[in-house]
Design an enzyme around this catalytic site. Structure first.
Site, PDB file in Angstrom:
ATOM      1  N   ASP A  96       0.813  -1.377   0.154  1.00 49.39           N
ATOM      2  CA  ASP A  96      -0.146  -0.067  -0.138  1.00 49.39           C
ATOM      3  C   ASP A  96       1.121   1.307   0.007  1.00 49.39           C
ATOM      4  O   ASP A  96       1.755   1.471   1.053  1.00 49.39           O
ATOM      5  CB  ASP A  96      -0.825   0.052   1.173  1.00 49.39           C
ATOM      6  CG  ASP A  96      -2.241   1.107   1.045  1.00 49.39           C
ATOM      7  OD1 ASP A  96      -1.961   2.055   0.510  1.00 49.39           O
ATOM      8  OD2 ASP A  96      -3.169   0.440   1.439  1.00 49.39           O
ATOM      9  N   SER A 147      -6.920   4.427  -1.477  1.00 50.81           N
ATOM     10  CA  SER A 147      -6.833   3.023  -1.704  1.00 50.81           C
ATOM     11  C   SER A 147      -8.154   2.108  -1.745  1.00 50.81           C
ATOM     12  O   SER A 147      -8.178   1.103  -2.379  1.00 50.81           O
ATOM     13  CB  SER A 147      -6.314   2.535  -0.204  1.00 50.81           C
ATOM     14  OG  SER A 147      -5.148   2.997  -0.091  1.00 50.81           O
ATOM     15  N   HIS A 205     -10.180  -2.503   6.863  1.00 51.35           N
ATOM     16  CA  HIS A 205      -9.629  -1.271   5.941  1.00 51.35           C
ATOM     17  C   HIS A 205      -9.704  -1.434   4.561  1.00 51.35           C
ATOM     18  O   HIS A 205      -9.960  -2.396   4.055  1.00 51.35           O
ATOM     19  CB  HIS A 205      -8.017  -1.121   6.544  1.00 51.35           C
ATOM     20  CG  HIS A 205      -7.502   0.131   6.322  1.00 51.35           C
ATOM     21  ND1 HIS A 205      -6.461   0.509   5.554  1.00 51.35           N
ATOM     22  CD2 HIS A 205      -7.847   1.227   7.111  1.00 51.35           C
ATOM     23  CE1 HIS A 205      -6.115   1.893   5.654  1.00 51.35           C
ATOM     24  NE2 HIS A 205      -6.890   2.366   6.729  1.00 51.35           N
ATOM     25  N   THR A 207      -8.330  -1.597   1.778  1.00 53.91           N
ATOM     26  CA  THR A 207      -7.792  -2.687   0.720  1.00 53.91           C
ATOM     27  C   THR A 207      -8.343  -4.037   1.001  1.00 53.91           C
ATOM     28  O   THR A 207      -8.964  -4.521   0.068  1.00 53.91           O
ATOM     29  CB  THR A 207      -6.003  -2.597   0.718  1.00 53.91           C
ATOM     30  OG1 THR A 207      -5.763  -1.464   0.247  1.00 53.91           O
ATOM     31  CG2 THR A 207      -5.629  -3.882  -0.405  1.00 53.91           C
ATOM     32  N   HIS A 381       2.193   8.717   5.229  1.00 54.21           N
ATOM     33  CA  HIS A 381       1.391   9.636   5.634  1.00 54.21           C
ATOM     34  C   HIS A 381       1.712  10.588   6.724  1.00 54.21           C
ATOM     35  O   HIS A 381       1.312  11.815   6.836  1.00 54.21           O
ATOM     36  CB  HIS A 381      -0.148   9.042   5.952  1.00 54.21           C
ATOM     37  CG  HIS A 381      -0.962   8.747   4.799  1.00 54.21           C
ATOM     38  ND1 HIS A 381      -1.395   9.767   3.913  1.00 54.21           N
ATOM     39  CD2 HIS A 381      -1.656   7.716   4.346  1.00 54.21           C
ATOM     40  CE1 HIS A 381      -2.331   9.080   2.999  1.00 54.21           C
ATOM     41  NE2 HIS A 381      -2.351   7.733   3.317  1.00 54.21           N
ATOM     42  N   ASP A 418      -1.294   0.122  -4.570  1.00 51.62           N
ATOM     43  CA  ASP A 418      -2.604   0.533  -5.222  1.00 51.62           C
ATOM     44  C   ASP A 418      -2.238   2.037  -5.423  1.00 51.62           C
ATOM     45  O   ASP A 418      -3.278   2.365  -6.442  1.00 51.62           O
ATOM     46  CB  ASP A 418      -3.445   0.556  -3.923  1.00 51.62           C
ATOM     47  CG  ASP A 418      -2.812   1.081  -2.518  1.00 51.62           C
ATOM     48  OD1 ASP A 418      -1.702   1.336  -2.567  1.00 51.62           O
ATOM     49  OD2 ASP A 418      -3.532   1.244  -1.511  1.00 51.62           O
ATOM     50  N   HIS A 419      -1.228   2.608  -5.215  1.00 54.51           N
ATOM     51  CA  HIS A 419      -1.027   4.064  -5.390  1.00 54.51           C
ATOM     52  C   HIS A 419       0.302   4.425  -4.717  1.00 54.51           C
ATOM     53  O   HIS A 419       0.830   3.708  -4.231  1.00 54.51           O
ATOM     54  CB  HIS A 419      -2.022   5.056  -4.684  1.00 54.51           C
ATOM     55  CG  HIS A 419      -2.201   4.843  -3.455  1.00 54.51           C
ATOM     56  ND1 HIS A 419      -1.222   5.308  -2.419  1.00 54.51           N
ATOM     57  CD2 HIS A 419      -3.158   4.227  -2.698  1.00 54.51           C
ATOM     58  CE1 HIS A 419      -1.779   5.138  -1.216  1.00 54.51           C
ATOM     59  NE2 HIS A 419      -2.793   4.532  -1.211  1.00 54.51           N
ATOM     60  N   HIS A 507      -1.135  11.111  -1.106  1.00 57.77           N
ATOM     61  CA  HIS A 507      -0.955   9.944  -2.056  1.00 57.77           C
ATOM     62  C   HIS A 507      -0.095  10.809  -3.432  1.00 57.77           C
ATOM     63  O   HIS A 507      -0.294  12.217  -3.483  1.00 57.77           O
ATOM     64  CB  HIS A 507      -1.981   9.220  -2.552  1.00 57.77           C
ATOM     65  CG  HIS A 507      -2.463   8.343  -1.441  1.00 57.77           C
ATOM     66  ND1 HIS A 507      -3.713   7.718  -1.681  1.00 57.77           N
ATOM     67  CD2 HIS A 507      -2.131   8.012  -0.243  1.00 57.77           C
ATOM     68  CE1 HIS A 507      -3.961   7.100  -0.399  1.00 57.77           C
ATOM     69  NE2 HIS A 507      -3.083   7.188   0.351  1.00 57.77           N
TER      70      HIS A 507
END
Length: 591
Positions: A96, A147, A205, A207, A381, A418-419, A507
């Site tokens: 992630d 996500s 969460h 994902t 983050h 995912d990003h 992100h």
């Protein structure tokens, strides 16, 4: 004479054009200087007047099928047939937030952490995977995604809105059935495959939730988070896991998130205090104990289900017998691996156990497993670069476990993100310099030392703002790095510098890398929409919407997993007998 005149005319014209080109600013500049917003080449149609196909599940199905068709045609042009190989098992690893800069920095971190030379020459396990591609990650409504939308694309084959899980862009707050899309886990279960999820985040969460839930908003993990207008319509994510298929049929569920499930460890220890929005978690308001309900749901199974809460009990599970295993190891997320608490399993531990429970050899139709290294993202983050890169190392160990414990001829392994994140790997650091250190410490006359890893935005802005520590007569707004002690800079909670203040770093929107290994991996090539990966798994695994794209799945039924026909296998197995019989015949014949 005429030719000379023509030549002169042409030269004059060209000179005039050249003069005009050098004296007139480009159209974009001309437009801006005239007060316009954008250049004429960037004028867009009014969004309301444009008639376009809605970007719903059917739209993205067509996009993915066209990509599959194009990829197969490219392979056939060069006589390549490896794309037709089929995977009995599929493992998808999601790092992630693991963008390309994080992969590069994580590779160096691994080498330096293990003291393998300088670090730059180190390899991550998936670096050696034979096939790679790049996935475009945007959501239907966002240039830079989250996500939830990306996981829905990855697991269901449909891009969707930012924040949406298991529903397409037609989602509704007041109709839970609108826009529902099936996930790869539903496709797999219809084919009789075993299924499971492993994550270092909460199991509710974004994902992991995208493998089993269908909900308007990713934040609705508990009943207390569902807004009034959607109560009685949308069921919270935690309940969906234990009440509905495919979640309540998962053979393996391992991760954090006891609180949304209705149980709490009141004596849980937090030795290192990490900050950020993700460190708080909802609690249920309905008093339900969902793990107990999960146990009751499987009470009549031939083998009793198993629920564990620590590493010791996880490693004691009889993996060859248990059919349904749930492990919940923290109230919230599992702690960052760099500060792991006593009793917590590693991602490697959970992956190894999950594979052992899922793999039933020739007695099953195979399995599909999601493994998420979810805290890479959460470290970024908070600008916790050290914590984030250590999560990459942890993620790499889990992938190595999968490679070591699977047959490459029957298992497709995908590794992707995912990003990305707004993290930069910059400067001109010397070879072998600490990846988490200063980029220019060797340049003694440089007025400001800065770190090799920094962020475009985030809470690290405030930690590094000079305040009263700015040198006199200096325009530098940042605190000198030497104002931080070595102990502070090596702590898991040290934040790297961010240049724009935000409580939570954002992100990044660039493409993410995809690494593939095993049957069907050659379908991963070039640049493609992220939702295409669901169709790679569908086609390679003979499940879901691409199963019948061509006759390769039918051919596979007449072939074993190694790509040899049953007839060929029979002949090969019979050869020693035939040779022996022929030898005996020769001995008996009188020439």
């Amino acid at each position: 004479m005429h030719s000379l005149a023509l030549f002169g005319l042409l030269c004059g014209g060209l000179m005039a054009i050249s003069w005009a080109a050098t004296t007139q600013p480009p159209p974009l500049i001309r437009t801006l200087s005239a007060g316009g917003d954008i250049g004429p080449q960037f004028k867009f149609e009014d969004q309301q007047s444009r008639k376009k196909e809605p970007e719903d599940a059917e739209f993205w199905h067509k996009v993915a099928m066209r990509q599959l068709e194009k990829t197969i045609k490219q392979a056939e042009k060069v006589g390549e047939k490896s794309y037709r190989k089929k995977a009995k098992n599929i493992i998808i690893f999601i790092g992630d937030g693991m963008g390309v800069s994080t992969i590069s920095a994580g590779r160096i971190y691994k080498g330096q952490y293990l003291k393998h030379g300088h670090g730059e020459e180190e390899s991550l396990v998936f670096d050696d995977f034979p096939n790679t591609g790049m996935a475009k990650t945007y959501n239907v409504d966002k240039q830079v995604p989250d996500s939830a939308g990306t996981a829905t694309a990855l697991f269901s084959g449909s891009k969707t809105h930012y924040g949406a899980i298991g529903v397409d862009a037609t989602r509704s707050k007041t109709n839970a059935k609108t826009g529902r899309v099936q996930s790869i886990m539903e496709w797999a279960q219809k084919e009789g495959k075993r299924t499971g999820i492993v994550t270092t985040t909460r199991i509710t969460h974004a994902t992991p939730a995208a493998t089993y839930a269908h909900i308007y908003d990713r934040d609705w993990e508990c009943d207390t988070e569902v807004p009034a207008e959607s109560v009685g319509i949308h069921v919270d994510i935690a309940r969906q896991l234990v009440e509905n298929a495919p979640g309540n049929r998962f053979n393996v569920i391992l991760g954090g998130g006891m609180s949304p499930m209705g149980i709490l460890n009141a004596s849980e220890v937090r030795t290192t205090v990490f900050e950020g929005p993700t460190e708080t978690i909802c609690e249920r308001g309905d008093g339900r104990n969902l793990p107990a309900e999960w146990l009751a749901h499987h009470a009549n199974d031939s083998v009793p289900p198993v629920l564990v809460h620590n590493r010791r009990d996880l490693l004691k599970v009889n993996v060859k017998k248990v059919d349904h295993l749930m492990g919940l190891f923290r109230n919230n997320h599992i702690t960052y691996s760099i500060a792991r608490e006593k009793g917590e399993p590693s991602l490697q531990d959970m992956t190894e156990v999950a594979l052992a429970v899922l793999d039933r050899g020739d007695d099953s139709e195979g399995y599909v497993l999601l493994v998420e290294g979810g805290r890479i993202d959460q470290g970024h983050h908070m600008n916790y670069a050290r914590a984030a890169l250590h999560e990459v190392y942890e993620f790499d160990l889990a992938i190595q476990t999968a490679v070591n414990n699977t047959n490459p001829k029957e298992t497709l392994i995908l590794v992707t993100a995912d990003h990305s994140h707004a993290v930069t790997f910059n400067g001109y650091a010397l070879r072998g310099a600490d990846i988490l250190g200063a980029a220019n410490s060797h340049e003694k006359n440089d007025p400001m030392f800065y770190e090799t890893i920094s962020y475009a935005n985030g809470p690290g802005y405030w930690d590094h703002l000079a305040n009263d520590s700015r040198p006199q007569n200096s325009s530098n707004m940042w605190m000198p790095l030497n104002q931080f002690t070595a102990e502070e800079r090596t702590a898991p909670t040290y934040r790297h510098l961010a240049t724009v203040p935000r409580k939570d770093e954002t992100h990044g929107g660039e493409d993410v890398a995809v690494f593939a290994y095993g049957p069907g991996s050659s379908l991963v090539r070039g640049v493609f929409e992220q939702n295409y990966l669901a169709y790679v798994m569908s086609y390679a695994g003979c499940l879901g919407p691409a199963k019948n794209y061509d006759d390769s799945c039918e051919d596979h039924n007449d072939h074993d997993v190694y790509g040899e026909s049953n007839a060929a296998v029979l002949v090969a197995a019979s050869m020693p007998i035939l040779i022996g019989a022929f030898a005996a015949f020769l001995l008996c014949v009188d020439f």
